[in-house]
Design a protein around this motif. Structure first.
Motif, mmCIF file in Angstrom:
data_model
loop_
_atom_site.group_PDB
_atom_site.id
_atom_site.type_symbol
_atom_site.label_atom_id
_atom_site.label_comp_id
_atom_site.label_asym_id
_atom_site.label_seq_id
_atom_site.Cartn_x
_atom_site.Cartn_y
_atom_site.Cartn_z
ATOM 1 N N GLU A 86 -5.455 72.935 54.501
ATOM 2 C CA GLU A 86 -6.664 72.419 53.850
ATOM 3 C C GLU A 86 -6.534 72.477 52.334
ATOM 4 N N ALA A 87 -5.982 73.569 51.813
ATOM 5 C CA ALA A 87 -5.792 73.692 50.365
ATOM 6 C C ALA A 87 -4.781 72.661 49.865
ATOM 7 N N ALA A 88 -3.728 72.421 50.647
ATOM 8 C CA ALA A 88 -2.737 71.419 50.251
ATOM 9 C C ALA A 88 -3.363 70.038 50.186
ATOM 10 N N LEU A 89 -4.153 69.682 51.202
ATOM 11 C CA LEU A 89 -4.811 68.379 51.202
ATOM 12 C C LEU A 89 -5.805 68.257 50.047
ATOM 13 N N ALA A 90 -6.557 69.327 49.786
ATOM 14 C CA ALA A 90 -7.520 69.302 48.683
ATOM 15 C C ALA A 90 -6.804 69.144 47.341
ATOM 16 N N ALA A 91 -5.703 69.855 47.158
ATOM 17 C CA ALA A 91 -4.937 69.735 45.915
ATOM 18 C C ALA A 91 -4.371 68.324 45.778
ATOM 19 N N HIS A 92 -3.939 67.752 46.875
ATOM 20 C CA HIS A 92 -3.410 66.382 46.836
ATOM 21 C C HIS A 92 -4.509 65.397 46.455
ATOM 22 N N ARG A 93 -5.664 65.531 47.081
ATOM 23 C CA ARG A 93 -6.793 64.630 46.768
ATOM 24 C C ARG A 93 -7.225 64.760 45.313
ATOM 25 N N ALA A 94 -7.128 65.960 44.769
ATOM 26 C CA ALA A 94 -7.537 66.195 43.379
ATOM 27 C C ALA A 94 -6.470 65.771 42.373
#
Length: 163
Positions: A86-94
Motif C-alpha cells: 500500500e505504501a509503495a502504491l501510494a508513493a507511486h501515485r504521489a
C-alpha cells in the motif's frame, strides 16, 4: 472491498537488534530477506517473486525507502524485509516512485496478488513483454497453490506451419 493488511512473521526485535544496512547490501541479499518475510503465505510469496523476477523494484533505493521495513525472523534470526504494498502504491501515485509502464504494471499486479488491491487485469496485462507475462502467470499459479508443481510454459511461436 477494503484492503487487508497482512502481517506475516513478527518484526519484533526484542531478542535481536535490527539488521544493519550491510545485511542487505546486494540484490541477492535483499531478495532473500524478502523471501524470509513472505515465506508460508502463497500470495505474498507470489508477489515477492514477481517483484524479484522483474528485477527493478527491489533494486531501487527509493522503493526500499518507501516500502521496505527490515527486521529479523523471530525463529531463525535471518534478516527479513517486509514489503508494504500500500505504501509503495501510494508513493507511486504521489510521484515519489516514477516508473516505466512495465514497472507500474508489475507493481500493481504484485500488490493485487499480495493484498487484494483491485486491478483491471486485462489492462495491466496488455503491453507486457513475453517474459513479464510469464512471470505474472507463474505468480498467479503460485498464489493459487500450484507453485510446487512443474509448469511447462512454451515461449514464442512453435515450429511448423499452420494448415
Amino acid at each position: 472491498r477494503p484492503h487487508r493488511r497482512l502481517r506475516p512473521r513478527s518484526l519484533d526485535h526484542r531478542e535481536q537488534g535490527p539488521p544493519s544496512r550491510r545485511d542487505t547490501t546486494t540484490f541477492h541479499d535483499l531478495a532473500a530477506a524478502m523471501r524470509v518475510w513472505a515465506k508460508g503465505l502463497l500470495g505474498l510469496e507470489a508477489a515477492v517473486e514477481l517483484l524479484i523476477g522483474h528485477g527493478t523494484w527491489p533494486a531501487r533505493s527509493d522503493f526500499a525507502a518507501a516500502a521496505l521495513t527490515f527486521g529479523r525472523d523471530g525463529i531463525t534470526g535471518a534478516t527479513m524485509a517486509s514489503v508494504d504494498f500500500e505504501a509503495a502504491l501510494a508513493a507511486h501515485r504521489a510521484g515519489g516512485l516514477p516508473s516505466s509502464s512495465s514497472e507500474e504494471q508489475i507493481l500493481a499486479l504484485a500488490a493485487s496478488i499480495a493484498i487484494g488491491v483491485p486491478v483491471a487485469l486485462g489492462d495491466l496485462m496488455s503491453g507486457l513483454d513475453e517474459d513479464n507475462a510469464v512471470r505474472v502467470a507463474i505468480a498467479v499459479l503460485h498464489a493459487a497453490g500450484f507453485g510446487g508443481r512443474s509448469v511447462l510454459v512454451t515461449r514464442g511461436r512453435q515450429g511448423g506451419s499452420r494448415r
